[in-house]
Design a protein around this motif. Structure first.
Motif, PDB file in Angstrom:
ATOM      1  N   TRP A 127      22.458  83.172  80.893  1.00  0.00           N
ATOM      2  CA  TRP A 127      23.356  84.276  80.595  1.00  0.00           C
ATOM      3  C   TRP A 127      24.796  83.906  80.936  1.00  0.00           C
ATOM      4  CZ3 TRP A 127      26.197  86.876  84.442  1.00  0.00           C
ATOM      5  CH2 TRP A 127      25.888  86.513  85.747  1.00  0.00           C
ATOM      6  N   GLY A 128      25.711  84.726  80.473  1.00  0.00           N
ATOM      7  CA  GLY A 128      27.120  84.547  80.763  1.00  0.00           C
ATOM      8  C   GLY A 128      27.833  85.876  80.636  1.00  0.00           C
TER       9      GLY A 128
ATOM     10  N   ALA B  47      29.109  90.262  77.695  1.00  0.00           N
ATOM     11  CA  ALA B  47      28.028  89.506  78.324  1.00  0.00           C
ATOM     12  C   ALA B  47      27.094  89.000  77.242  1.00  0.00           C
ATOM     13  CB  ALA B  47      27.263  90.376  79.315  1.00  0.00           C
ATOM     14  N   GLN B  48      26.434  87.853  77.542  1.00  0.00           N
ATOM     15  CA  GLN B  48      25.448  87.269  76.641  1.00  0.00           C
ATOM     16  C   GLN B  48      24.194  86.936  77.460  1.00  0.00           C
ATOM     17  OE1 GLN B  48      28.303  84.978  77.256  1.00  0.00           O
ATOM     18  NE2 GLN B  48      29.613  86.421  76.212  1.00  0.00           N
ATOM     19  N   TYR B  49      23.028  87.150  76.837  1.00  0.00           N
ATOM     20  CA  TYR B  49      21.775  86.891  77.556  1.00  0.00           C
ATOM     21  C   TYR B  49      20.743  86.364  76.576  1.00  0.00           C
ATOM     22  CZ  TYR B  49      17.522  87.714  80.273  1.00  0.00           C
ATOM     23  OH  TYR B  49      16.328  87.561  80.932  1.00  0.00           O
ATOM     24  N   ALA B  50      20.052  85.274  76.957  1.00  0.00           N
ATOM     25  CA  ALA B  50      18.981  84.711  76.128  1.00  0.00           C
ATOM     26  C   ALA B  50      17.681  85.429  76.476  1.00  0.00           C
ATOM     27  CB  ALA B  50      18.848  83.213  76.369  1.00  0.00           C
ATOM     28  N   VAL B  51      17.312  86.393  75.672  1.00  0.00           N
ATOM     29  CA  VAL B  51      16.123  87.200  75.936  1.00  0.00           C
ATOM     30  C   VAL B  51      14.868  86.339  75.827  1.00  0.00           C
ATOM     31  CG1 VAL B  51      14.867  89.285  75.273  1.00  0.00           C
ATOM     32  CG2 VAL B  51      17.350  89.170  74.966  1.00  0.00           C
TER      33      VAL B  51
ATOM     34  N   VAL C 233      16.791  83.292  71.107  1.00  0.00           N
ATOM     35  CA  VAL C 233      17.054  84.698  70.806  1.00  0.00           C
ATOM     36  C   VAL C 233      18.077  85.209  71.806  1.00  0.00           C
ATOM     37  CG1 VAL C 233      16.120  87.026  70.567  1.00  0.00           C
ATOM     38  CG2 VAL C 233      14.730  85.045  69.902  1.00  0.00           C
ATOM     39  N   GLY C 234      19.259  85.568  71.321  1.00  0.00           N
ATOM     40  CA  GLY C 234      20.332  85.987  72.206  1.00  0.00           C
ATOM     41  C   GLY C 234      20.762  87.412  71.962  1.00  0.00           C
ATOM     42  N   LEU C 235      21.253  88.039  73.017  1.00  0.00           N
ATOM     43  CA  LEU C 235      21.785  89.402  72.966  1.00  0.00           C
ATOM     44  C   LEU C 235      23.233  89.355  73.449  1.00  0.00           C
ATOM     45  CD1 LEU C 235      21.448  92.490  72.632  1.00  0.00           C
ATOM     46  CD2 LEU C 235      20.643  92.542  75.003  1.00  0.00           C
TER      47      LEU C 235
ATOM     48  N   VAL D  70      22.367  90.994  68.069  1.00  0.00           N
ATOM     49  CA  VAL D  70      21.163  90.236  68.349  1.00  0.00           C
ATOM     50  C   VAL D  70      21.154  89.043  67.399  1.00  0.00           C
ATOM     51  CG1 VAL D  70      18.648  90.221  68.402  1.00  0.00           C
ATOM     52  CG2 VAL D  70      19.887  92.293  69.069  1.00  0.00           C
ATOM     53  N   GLU D  71      20.993  87.829  67.935  1.00  0.00           N
ATOM     54  CA  GLU D  71      21.022  86.648  67.094  1.00  0.00           C
ATOM     55  C   GLU D  71      19.789  85.788  67.347  1.00  0.00           C
ATOM     56  OE1 GLU D  71      24.779  84.901  68.042  1.00  0.00           O
ATOM     57  OE2 GLU D  71      24.224  84.405  70.096  1.00  0.00           O
TER      58      GLU D  71
END
Length: 430
Positions: free
Chosen positions: A359-360, A392-396, A400-402, A426-427
């Protein structure tokens, strides 16, 4: 002949251009996330090619022989559950170390002929935006408007020879609110030549300038030539238009630019840039192209200016692999108002979509007058506005990122109007 493990990884990057797009988790404590070889080390370690030294260190300066490197390649060739992209990378490495592998009893004759010459990557992204104003005099009397859409993207890369390859990007855009597909277009198509300390790009390509997209985050048609290693000089020339779905897209500007950027081993990085554009339509009183929450519907007070001359500077500092602080500045010497744009941002974390749980986050302040931030990044603070932005970014899951962003500020110019904006995405990468 001996070569360092770092230089062997350089070979892996050059001859393994068909490797996977995203890096795997890095198990080595002495390879920081901001190291230039981080992606290669991570990917080869994840595939079981590199095992390290048992104490979580990589020892990247250790000398190894081509024979030792060939042993790593042989181990990779023995794997059967690799992706097509990894298989292409392994095949190219096998061709590079064919003599050593033959001595090991691994037959690789004519292997390069069967290596995959084309790789496909892409993504699917769903994006939601909600923007609110305190004055209904904007946006056709609406105080709030929402956007709800998706993009399906394919990005093929085809090898031409050892130095040249061709790239493309195909996007299909849709509107979720009315269940429609707006367009399917070839957005980019360019040829790229990679040589030692020199890269050439020719065609319709990305234009993301060194001040972190303060002035340009778009595409242009032309040539991009980059020279140097730690200190790089980039020359750009071609044609540039508004976004393709803009009402002003029928006009294009002549575009030239030069960037000087340092990004060596130091924790500091930075550079300077200059961009010149000429367009009788976009930059004169014939168009309201810059009337996006801004001071007026003409580019300059005398209504006769048809050029833009923009100088930029950027400076950043990487405290470690997770903390960084940077800022950028731009000045359009031709514009009579809205001639100065700037932004400052603090980043924390190490978001990588391939690494589940990574995450970031960031916090920033941006001032983006439309006369200087001509086609910049505006997911949060928009062109023609200034204000605070957090995200913020998070790899669920793996690949798959949010992403979530929030901006709060006001328009720039005489007609003051407060605004706020929520951006979510969502990517999914493949």
């Amino acid at each position: 002949m001996k070569k360092t493990l770092v230089s062997a990884l350089t070979t892996a990057l050059v001859v393994g251009a068909a490797s996977t797009t995203f890096a795997a988790a890095n198990p080595f404590s002495d390879v920081p996330a901001d190291h230039w070889a981080y992606d290669a080390v991570s990917q080869l370690a994840a595939d079981g090619v590199i095992e390290g030294y048992g104490d979580t260190t990589f020892q990247g300066d250790k000398n190894i022989t081509r024979y030792e490197m060939a042993q790593m390649v042989a181990k990779a060739m023995a794997k059967t559950d690799v992706s097509a992209a990894d298989k292409a990378m392994i095949d190219k490495l096998a061709a590079e170390f064919a003599d050593e592998l033959n001595n090991l009893g691994v037959r690789v004759s004519n292997l390069e002929k069967h290596a995959d010459m084309v790789k496909w990557t892409g993504k699917v992204e769903y994006t939601y935006k909600s923007t609110r104003f305190d004055d209904s005099g904007y946006n056709n009397g609406k105080k709030r408007y929402n956007e709800d859409g998706y993009v399906f993207r394919l990005e093929p890369t085809a090898e031409v020879n050892e130095h040249w390859d061709v790239h493309a990007r195909l996007d299909s855009n849709g509107d979720m609110s009315n269940d429609s597909t707006k367009e399917t277009k070839l957005k980019r198509a360019w040829a790229q030549g990679n040589y030692k300390n020199f890269t050439a790009k020719l065609g319709k390509q990305a234009l993301y300038t060194n001040e972190h997209g303060l002035v340009f985050d778009t595409t242009f048609s032309g040539a991009d030539l980059t020279f140097g290693k730690d200190l790089k000089a980039t020359l750009m020339a071609g044609r540039l238009s508004e976004e393709e779905d803009s009402e002003w897209k029928e006009d294009t500007a002549n575009f030239q630019g030069i960037d000087l950027q340092y990004a060596g081993a130091s924790k500091f990085y930075g550079g300077l840039g200059y961009y010149h554009l000429n367009s009788d339509y976009v930059f004169s009183d014939k168009s309201s192209a810059f009337d996006i929450y801004s001071e007026g519907n003409t580019y300059s007070k005398d209504k006769n200016e048809d050029t833009a001359n923009i100088w930029t500077a950027n400076l950043g500092y990487r405290f470690d692999g997770k903390n960084a602080l940077w800022g950028s500045y731009a000045n359009n010497t031709t514009a009579d108002y809205g001639d100065t744009a700037w932004q400052v941002e603090y980043d924390y974390g190490n978001y990588q979509p391939v690494n589940k749980g990574s995450w970031g986050a960031y916090a920033a302040y941006r001032a983006m007058p439309a006369q200087t931030s001509l086609m910049g990044t505006y997911d949060g603070v928009q062109r023609g506005t200034k204000g605070w932005e957090i995200g913020a970014q998070y790899a669920v899951f793996k690949n798959v990122g949010l992403l979530v962003k929030y901006a709060d500020g006001n328009t720039i110019g005489d007609q003051h109007n407060d605004f706020s904006r929520l951006f979510g995405r969502v990517e999914l990468f493949f």
